[in-house]
Enzyme design. Structure first.
Site, short mmCIF file in Angstrom:
data_model
loop_
_atom_site.label_atom_id
_atom_site.label_comp_id
_atom_site.label_asym_id
_atom_site.label_seq_id
_atom_site.Cartn_x
_atom_site.Cartn_y
_atom_site.Cartn_z
CB CYS A 162 -0.94 0.01 1.21
SG CYS A 162 -1.90 -1.52 1.37
CG HIS A 300 -1.88 4.61 4.85
ND1 HIS A 300 -1.67 4.49 3.49
CD2 HIS A 300 -2.14 3.35 5.30
CE1 HIS A 300 -1.80 3.22 3.13
NE2 HIS A 300 -2.09 2.51 4.21
CD GLU A 311 -1.71 7.37 8.81
OE1 GLU A 311 -0.96 8.08 8.11
OE2 GLU A 311 -2.90 7.12 8.49
CE LYS A 332 -5.29 4.51 1.64
NZ LYS A 332 -4.28 5.54 1.90
CG HIS A 337 -6.22 1.13 0.64
ND1 HIS A 337 -5.20 1.54 -0.19
CD2 HIS A 337 -5.63 0.65 1.77
CE1 HIS A 337 -4.05 1.31 0.40
NE2 HIS A 337 -4.28 0.78 1.60
#
Length: 410
Positions: A162, A300, A311, A332, A337
């Protein structure tokens, strides 16, 4: 001496728009690219919503014969690269030996693998296409882009799950900064909306099982329960600053820093202490002057229980008291994703932030998690001065990357 690196071309194929203008408009308006799955009958699957690319027409980039010889993930990559190259005006203005390609994918031609295995099971070995291998291999997106644009520098395939799109851009940045290349076409691509991939992600407990498109991809929300599978590609042209200035190129932003680390902790779960995510941010931010109140962070932000918590911890630890002043969002929430394409698509969102002083929203963030108490830009874009952007990407295998962009200082 280290060279400055700038972005002079961008291209995109995404669930909320099949070119950069459409993608940017989707980000501005909080467009939701998540919808019921259409590629196959999802009756027997726990996951029924995805973020598919809609109404994609590769005819501008491929004749019918070539299209049949290329996997969808390559078609996305080449079309996004064509837009970026056209946008940059780089062709004819750079030595072909000084033009590289750093393009990656998380899983490559998985659609082709599934199709050809079906043919083999039905018709035996002779049923498999002679184009099977060059159609599905994970490096062929980079190869096809290099062939199209006569890029005779290194044509690299990057695969860090990813984090792939971010890693590709970061390694391209280093190649130009350190004098190995003058320009690089770089980014990530993915096309994995098929029964096999979705079955695998469901069974490893990664996907949201919500059937409501507005309650499926929920970064930083207390209701979050997994990511929504997306697809597409985002490509950029990176160029040495003096070369770009000399040819009068349009410059979107300067790449100010890149960090890459590995948790070396678990194949799918991030390190709960976020140590290597923090270190990747620190590497990318080294020497970068910034004001937290004028900084946009594209997280992310997968909408999984662990990722969003890790995160947030990383941002609080690295930025300290300044973390509460950061403008953070997860795009996202709109695109799902995009796996190997996520990092480069999210870097384009950072370019939008710098160009328009606009922070894209985290849509459908209606039930904030009290443990996650930073400013995640819920539901509506915010206009505010932005001078610096930070984009983080985390991948299966423990990969962490961070890219920092700045408005160009003349």
């Amino acid at each position: 001496m280290a060279k400055r690196v700038v972005i002079t071309g961008i291209g995109a194929v995404t669930p909320i728009g099949n070119n950069v203008p459409a993608y940017f408009e989707g980000l501005r308006t909080g467009k939701n690219g998540i919808a019921p799955l259409t590629r196959f009958d999802p009756t027997d699957y726990k996951c029924k919503v995805v973020a598919e690319v809609k109404d994609f027409d590769p005819s501008a980039c491929f004749d019918p014969l070539t299209r049949r010889k290329t996997d969808l993930y390559v078609q996305y990559a080449v079309c996004a690269a064509q837009e970026a190259v056209d946008d940059s005006g780089i062709l004819g203005n750079v030595d072909e030996n000084e033009l590289g390609v750093y393009a990656g994918s998380g899983v490559g031609g998985i659609n082709t693998i599934c199709e050809e295995e079906g043919k083999r099971l039905q018709n035996g070995p002779k049923g498999v296409s002679p184009h099977f291998v060059p159609k599905m291999i994970i490096n062929i997106a980079a190869g096809q882009i290099a062939i199209r644009f006569h890029a005779h520098g290194p044509a690299m395939c990057v695969a860090t799950a990813c984090a792939t799109g971010s890693t590709a851009v970061g390694e391209a940045f280093r190649a130009i900064r350190d004098g190995y290349l003058t320009a690089v076409i770089c980014g990530g691509t993915e096309a994995a909306v098929n029964p096999l991939a979705i079955s695998g992600f469901i069974n490893c407990m990664a996907l949201s099982q919500s059937q409501d498109p507005n309650a499926a991809s929920l970064p930083f929300d207390s209701r979050r329960g997994g990511f929504v599978l997306g697809e597409g590609a985002a490509m950029l042209v990176l160029e040495e600053y003096e070369h770009a200035v000399a040819r009068g190129a349009k410059i979107y932003a300067e790449v100010a820093g890149y960090g890459a680390t590995c948790d070396a902790h678990h194949v799918t779960a991030p390190d709960p202490e976020a140590k290597q995510t923090i270190r990747a941010i620190a590497q990318a931010m080294e020497g970068v002057a910034y004001d937290p109140a004028r900084t946009y962070v594209n997280a992310h932000g997968t909408g999984t229980k662990l990722n969003d918590k890790v995160e947030t911890l990383a941002f609080k630890t690295y930025f300290g008291e300044g973390a509460s002043k950061l403008h953070i969002s997860s795009t996202k929430s709109m695109t799902g994703h995009m796996l190997g394409a996520a990092g480069s698509a999210e870097l384009l969102a950072c370019i939008l932030a710098l160009q328009e002083d606009l922070v894209p929203p985290t849509i459908n963030l209606t039930s904030p998690d009290p443990e996650l108490d930073l400013d995640y830009t819920p539901n509506t874009a915010v206009h505010t001065p932005i001078d610096t952007t930070v984009s983080t990407s985390l991948g299966f295998g423990g990969h962490n990357t961070c890219l920092v962009l700045k408005k160009v200082a003349k």
